[in-house]
Design a protein around this motif. Structure first.
Motif, PDB file in Angstrom:
ATOM      1  N   ASP A 146       0.819  -1.210   0.000  1.00  0.00           N
ATOM      2  CA  ASP A 146       0.000   0.000   0.000  1.00  0.00           C
ATOM      3  C   ASP A 146       0.856   1.265   0.000  1.00  0.00           C
ATOM      4  O   ASP A 146       0.442   2.289  -0.533  1.00  0.00           O
ATOM      5  CB  ASP A 146      -0.926   0.005   1.227  1.00  0.00           C
ATOM      6  N   THR A 168       3.327   0.797  -3.587  1.00  0.00           N
ATOM      7  CA  THR A 168       2.546   0.512  -4.799  1.00  0.00           C
ATOM      8  C   THR A 168       3.408  -0.136  -5.888  1.00  0.00           C
ATOM      9  O   THR A 168       3.601   0.447  -6.965  1.00  0.00           O
ATOM     10  CB  THR A 168       1.860   1.780  -5.354  1.00  0.00           C
ATOM     11  N   TRP A 194     -10.096   3.935  -2.745  1.00  0.00           N
ATOM     12  CA  TRP A 194      -8.913   3.720  -1.905  1.00  0.00           C
ATOM     13  C   TRP A 194      -9.099   4.248  -0.488  1.00  0.00           C
ATOM     14  O   TRP A 194      -8.428   3.778   0.443  1.00  0.00           O
ATOM     15  CB  TRP A 194      -7.671   4.335  -2.546  1.00  0.00           C
TER      16      TRP A 194
END
Length: 453
Positions: free
Chosen positions: A32, A35, A105
């Motif tokens: 996260d 990426t 997100w």
């Protein structure tokens, strides 16, 4: 080669979770933040790798992890309410397509911050989470620091692993995060048991701190400079030799000025007079628009509600030298300009209820970490001495974020919600291990047996 290395490391990280399911939590943190699916152009780019890691982390905890010490805190409950409220405003957003894209997100950042504390049952797990956050963000900082030292960078031009100027890779956001994790870098260097503490770890922490400080220079962001100054002042509370610390800090600043690029010093000079800078003037105009907007929309306009603004932005231009200076005011029309502030972002998108929930979550963290710091600061036992410094580091990180968030729309920045998750986990852990021992239950007098002898 980079694609092969990133892909192999990510898949190996996930595979380790087959033996230790908690590793999947660490893998999600890594994915996260960094990426890798954006860095890769082959396998990872075609997989929903973030969602896969999230499902594995939650499923591994749900099925295989011990839950006897699991507690749900007030802040987690507040984040549940905030998550639900943001979901509702997304369904009625003024710009539904853009709102749905941001929601895709935001819900993961909030849900993971709610979930993370449930997994933090031991000191080793706290160390592992902090270490993964520090090293993953650090990989970005090292890349950016090397490019800055080599003469690269510029406002909106410093590129690290990805070509995007969004998320953590956006200049001002990266500058804020870089300075915010410095306290965590030094906590990991001092208290981790994952790596043997010594000169090499200390040298790496110093080098990583230097790379973090270089990021605001490479990105040429005023926000980063303010964050450095704030962290320097806040650190006075915990350093032993304050006058020596202030003297060394001043010496470093004076020595660094001649080496700073002219473009950087020229941009920093606009901090004093924001009216001469169109970007700063636009931010102020957007903030004023948001205050007017929320009066008519007290529940907010949903994600990306700023797209409906239309602003007349004044800028003051000075012409001439010495005493012959003429000030001219020029006006520019701006449309759809972003909030450039987490506080106004929350007001405009989520209205007063969302802003109050978000502020409650944030401020409660500062208060809780201060309570832990004061309660545990005099404990010197090996199994307790790490708690107060971690509470202090998490508090400093959050306070730096508060300042950076004033100038950037990072209300839902995932790294900062990971830090909030750490705070919730530490608060829950300390309340559990520091709970007073239950008093013995005394039998009623009528049930006591009397020895006739």
């Amino acid at each position: 080669m980079l694609d092969l290395a990133i892909t192999g490391f990510t898949l190996a990280f996930l595979a380790l979770g087959l033996r230790r399911p908690f590793v999947w939590v660490l893998a999600y943190l890594y994915i996260d933040i960094l990426t890798p699916q954006k860095i890769s152009w082959s396998l990872l780019a075609s997989l929903p790798i973030s969602l896969i890691a999230f499902v594995l982390a939650f499923g591994g905890w749900l099925v295989l992890d011990d839950k006897k010490d699991t507690r749900f805190t007030l802040r987690q409950a507040l984040m549940v309410l905030l998550l639900a409220y943001c979901g509702i405003t997304t369904t009625i957003a003024e710009f539904p397509v853009e709102a749905a894209e941001k929601w895709s997100w935001v819900w993961k950042a909030l849900l993971f911050a709610i979930f993370l504390p449930l997994t933090l049952r031991t000191r080793l797990r706290f160390e592992a989470v902090v270490t993964v956050i520090v090293l993953t963000v650090g990989s970005i900082l090292i890349t950016g620091g090397i490019k800055t030292a080599a003469g690269g960078g510029g406002y909106g031009m410093l590129r690290t692993f990805v070509p995007d100027n969004a998320g953590i890779y956006e200049g001002s956001t990266l500058s804020t995060i870089a300075i915010a994790i410095v306290p965590l870098i030094w906590w990991a260097a001092r208290f981790t048991t994952i790596f043997p503490r010594g000169k090499l770890v200390t040298m790496f922490a110093a080098a990583l701190t230097f790379a973090a400080v270089l990021i605001p220079i490479g990105t040429q962001t005023r926000t980063g400079l303010l964050c450095i100054a704030l962290l320097g002042l806040l650190s006075l509370r915990s350093v032993k030799r304050r006058f020596l610390y202030l003297g060394l800090g001043a010496l470093v600043v004076v020595a660094a000025i001649p080496f700073l690029p002219e473009s950087y010093t020229k941009r920093m000079s606009t901090i004093e007079n924001h009216q001469s800078d169109q970007s700063a003037s636009t931010r102020v105009a957007v903030w004023m628009w948001t205050l007017d907007y929320v009066k008519d929309h007290p529940f907010g306009g949903g994600f990306d509600a700023y797209r409906g603004n239309r602003l007349l932005v004044p800028t003051v231009k000075a012409e001439g030298t010495d005493n012959n200076v003429t000030l001219t005011t020029e006006y520019h029309v701006e449309e759809g300009r972003a909030y450039h502030s987490a506080y106004f972002e929350m007001l405009g998108e989520q209205g007063y209820p969302g802003f109050l929930l978000w502020a409650w979550v944030q401020l409660l963290g500062v208060w809780q970490m201060e309570r832990l710091r004061r309660r545990w600061k005099d404990r010197k036992a090996a199994h307790e001495a790490w708690v107060a410094p971690l509470a202090n580091a998490l508090q400093l990180s959050q306070l730096v974020y508060f300042l950076g968030a004033l100038f950037i729309g990072i209300a839902f920045q995932p790294v900062m919600f990971m830090i909030i998750g750490l705070q919730c986990g530490l608060w829950s852990y300390c309340r559990r291990v520091d709970a007073p021992a239950p008093r013995p239950v005394l039998a009623p007098v009528s049930q006591l047996k009397v020895n006739p002898a």
